[in-house]
Write a protein that holds these residues in place. Sequence first.
Motif, PDB file in Angstrom:
ATOM      1  N   LYS A  58       0.835  -1.193   0.000  1.00  0.00           N
ATOM      2  CA  LYS A  58       0.000   0.000   0.000  1.00  0.00           C
ATOM      3  C   LYS A  58       0.873   1.248   0.000  1.00  0.00           C
ATOM      4  O   LYS A  58       1.952   1.251   0.596  1.00  0.00           O
ATOM      5  CB  LYS A  58      -0.884   0.009   1.254  1.00  0.00           C
ATOM      6  N   PRO A  59       0.407   2.320  -0.643  1.00  0.00           N
ATOM      7  CA  PRO A  59       1.172   3.568  -0.590  1.00  0.00           C
ATOM      8  C   PRO A  59       1.285   4.087   0.849  1.00  0.00           C
ATOM      9  O   PRO A  59       0.451   3.771   1.695  1.00  0.00           O
ATOM     10  CB  PRO A  59       0.334   4.532  -1.435  1.00  0.00           C
ATOM     11  N   ILE A  62      -0.385   9.827   3.631  1.00  0.00           N
ATOM     12  CA  ILE A  62       0.090  11.213   3.723  1.00  0.00           C
ATOM     13  C   ILE A  62      -1.089  12.120   4.053  1.00  0.00           C
ATOM     14  O   ILE A  62      -2.178  11.934   3.508  1.00  0.00           O
ATOM     15  CB  ILE A  62       0.665  11.650   2.345  1.00  0.00           C
ATOM     16  N   ILE A  64      -2.263  15.640   3.340  1.00  0.00           N
ATOM     17  CA  ILE A  64      -1.925  16.750   2.448  1.00  0.00           C
ATOM     18  C   ILE A  64      -2.536  18.044   2.986  1.00  0.00           C
ATOM     19  O   ILE A  64      -3.723  18.098   3.308  1.00  0.00           O
ATOM     20  CB  ILE A  64      -2.426  16.477   1.010  1.00  0.00           C
ATOM     21  N   VAL A  67      -1.608  22.332  -1.723  1.00  0.00           N
ATOM     22  CA  VAL A  67      -1.278  21.898  -3.084  1.00  0.00           C
ATOM     23  C   VAL A  67      -1.270  23.116  -4.003  1.00  0.00           C
ATOM     24  O   VAL A  67      -2.180  23.949  -3.942  1.00  0.00           O
ATOM     25  CB  VAL A  67      -2.316  20.877  -3.614  1.00  0.00           C
ATOM     26  N   ALA A  75       0.004  19.228 -10.670  1.00  0.00           N
ATOM     27  CA  ALA A  75      -0.196  19.737  -9.316  1.00  0.00           C
ATOM     28  C   ALA A  75       1.000  19.367  -8.437  1.00  0.00           C
ATOM     29  O   ALA A  75       1.519  18.251  -8.522  1.00  0.00           O
ATOM     30  CB  ALA A  75      -1.475  19.158  -8.737  1.00  0.00           C
ATOM     31  N   VAL A  76       1.443  20.319  -7.616  1.00  0.00           N
ATOM     32  CA  VAL A  76       2.578  20.071  -6.722  1.00  0.00           C
ATOM     33  C   VAL A  76       2.095  20.144  -5.276  1.00  0.00           C
ATOM     34  O   VAL A  76       1.491  21.135  -4.869  1.00  0.00           O
ATOM     35  CB  VAL A  76       3.692  21.136  -6.899  1.00  0.00           C
ATOM     36  N   ILE A  77       2.376  19.103  -4.525  1.00  0.00           N
ATOM     37  CA  ILE A  77       2.065  19.118  -3.095  1.00  0.00           C
ATOM     38  C   ILE A  77       3.185  19.889  -2.397  1.00  0.00           C
ATOM     39  O   ILE A  77       4.359  19.541  -2.528  1.00  0.00           O
ATOM     40  CB  ILE A  77       1.947  17.678  -2.553  1.00  0.00           C
ATOM     41  N   ARG A  78       2.811  20.971  -1.691  1.00  0.00           N
ATOM     42  CA  ARG A  78       3.810  21.862  -1.089  1.00  0.00           C
ATOM     43  C   ARG A  78       3.920  21.697   0.421  1.00  0.00           C
ATOM     44  O   ARG A  78       4.882  22.137   1.039  1.00  0.00           O
ATOM     45  CB  ARG A  78       3.460  23.329  -1.412  1.00  0.00           C
ATOM     46  N   GLU A  79       2.897  21.110   1.022  1.00  0.00           N
ATOM     47  CA  GLU A  79       2.983  20.844   2.460  1.00  0.00           C
ATOM     48  C   GLU A  79       2.167  19.590   2.766  1.00  0.00           C
ATOM     49  O   GLU A  79       0.973  19.528   2.472  1.00  0.00           O
ATOM     50  CB  GLU A  79       2.449  22.027   3.287  1.00  0.00           C
ATOM     51  N   ALA A  80       2.835  18.607   3.325  1.00  0.00           N
ATOM     52  CA  ALA A  80       2.153  17.355   3.667  1.00  0.00           C
ATOM     53  C   ALA A  80       2.938  16.676   4.780  1.00  0.00           C
ATOM     54  O   ALA A  80       4.117  16.979   5.005  1.00  0.00           O
ATOM     55  CB  ALA A  80       2.058  16.442   2.449  1.00  0.00           C
ATOM     56  N   TYR A  81       2.269  15.793   5.491  1.00  0.00           N
ATOM     57  CA  TYR A  81       2.896  15.116   6.631  1.00  0.00           C
ATOM     58  C   TYR A  81       2.653  13.614   6.543  1.00  0.00           C
ATOM     59  O   TYR A  81       1.624  13.182   6.021  1.00  0.00           O
ATOM     60  CB  TYR A  81       2.313  15.658   7.940  1.00  0.00           C
ATOM     61  N   PHE A  82       3.602  12.856   7.050  1.00  0.00           N
ATOM     62  CA  PHE A  82       3.441  11.410   7.100  1.00  0.00           C
ATOM     63  C   PHE A  82       2.418  11.054   8.173  1.00  0.00           C
ATOM     64  O   PHE A  82       2.469  11.593   9.281  1.00  0.00           O
ATOM     65  CB  PHE A  82       4.777  10.728   7.418  1.00  0.00           C
TER      66      PHE A  82
END
Lengths: 201, 201
Positions: A58-59, A62, A64, A67, A75-82
């Motif tokens: 599985k991926p 995240i 998000i 974006v 599209a660019v994800i600019r802020e995301a967390y694990f």
Amino acid sequence: MTIHYPNGTQYRPQPVNQPEHAKSALVKHGGRGMTLEQEINESNQYYLAHDIAVIHKKPTPIQIVKVDYPKRSAAVIREAYFRRPSTTDYNGIYRGRYIDFDAKETKEKTRFPLDNFHQHQVEHMRSCLKQGGICFGLIKFVTLDQLYLLKATDLINYWDAQGSAKGRKSIPLTAFQTLAIPIKYSLNPTIAYLDAVDQLI
Amino acid sequence: MTIHYPNGTQYRPQPVNQPEHAKSALVKHGGRGMTLEQEINESNQYYLAHDIAVIHKKPTPIQIVKVDYPKRSAAVIREAYFRRPSTTDYNGIYRGRYIDFDAKETKEKTRFPLDNFHQHQVEHMRSCLKQGGICFGLIKFVTLDQLYLLKATDLINYWDAQGSAKGRKSIPLTAFQTLAIPIKYSLNPTIAYLDAVDQLI
């Protein structure tokens, strides 16, 4: 005559009569430097291509937050967390059966620390077992270059015993040698872990 | 007497004799404004909590390019891109069987365009069927507020026929009414789609 190095330590010749399997192990996967995840993914690709099983990782989950949508590009994800996964990493189907497992590596040589697993992963395995799934952990002792399939029921027994008086925070290697199924390295697939699963079905 | 608005259009009173099910539909899920994904996730939580099935949505696959590790706080992903998934979105286990499906919404009123699915998703369903899995699509006609379970075999038949002389780029609603299993909304679970799966097992 005993030869001494300048620092006073005794000279010990390198052993040249290493067993064959140890040498080939050094050459084959030590040399390729694959992680357990890569080894499993390669094996899953082999199983899929040969219509043996359909099992995927599985991926990574995240969260998000932000974006950007630049003109004329993706599209660019600019802020995301694990985020912490709520299930195990791998699942799929083999011989009509639901397969569910997680893979863990440890550098320890005598024991597998249970904190490699999270509570929710153990609960997920418990739920899958209730539905009749085949659940297990693939545990690699990296330093020893040993890989085992440990049934979820055995893992859960050790997990649940942690709180008790005799409970331990880890599973000793000796328990793996008794309870678990060792998995050998091969060429195709890299790790034939479904051969070990055959012993559970 | 006919009443006219200042712009000259004729006044039409709102219909008050709406059928009961349409009204309740407006109140129940139209009012809650849930997407199909939310409806499925809620239903899966219900199924899990009641030991009926273990089915999860897979996380969205992301290609991570840059991660910051600020001191004393969580790692922040600063550049990442959406990747196309290589499987369907949902899988798990129910009554000992491997379950695999995807969910799609359309605003069309008379047909479901096949380009809602990707080639690799169809190939994934084909592979799972070979292994004995239960595969299907949950298709929602949003404007009509109708939800159907369409067997993967039927979906694949339409998919493969696209290239042929009589092939179409969409599945007509009339085919859903003949081939697919309609799914009703309820309170718990929100959509009882496993009742429809029971008809496949």
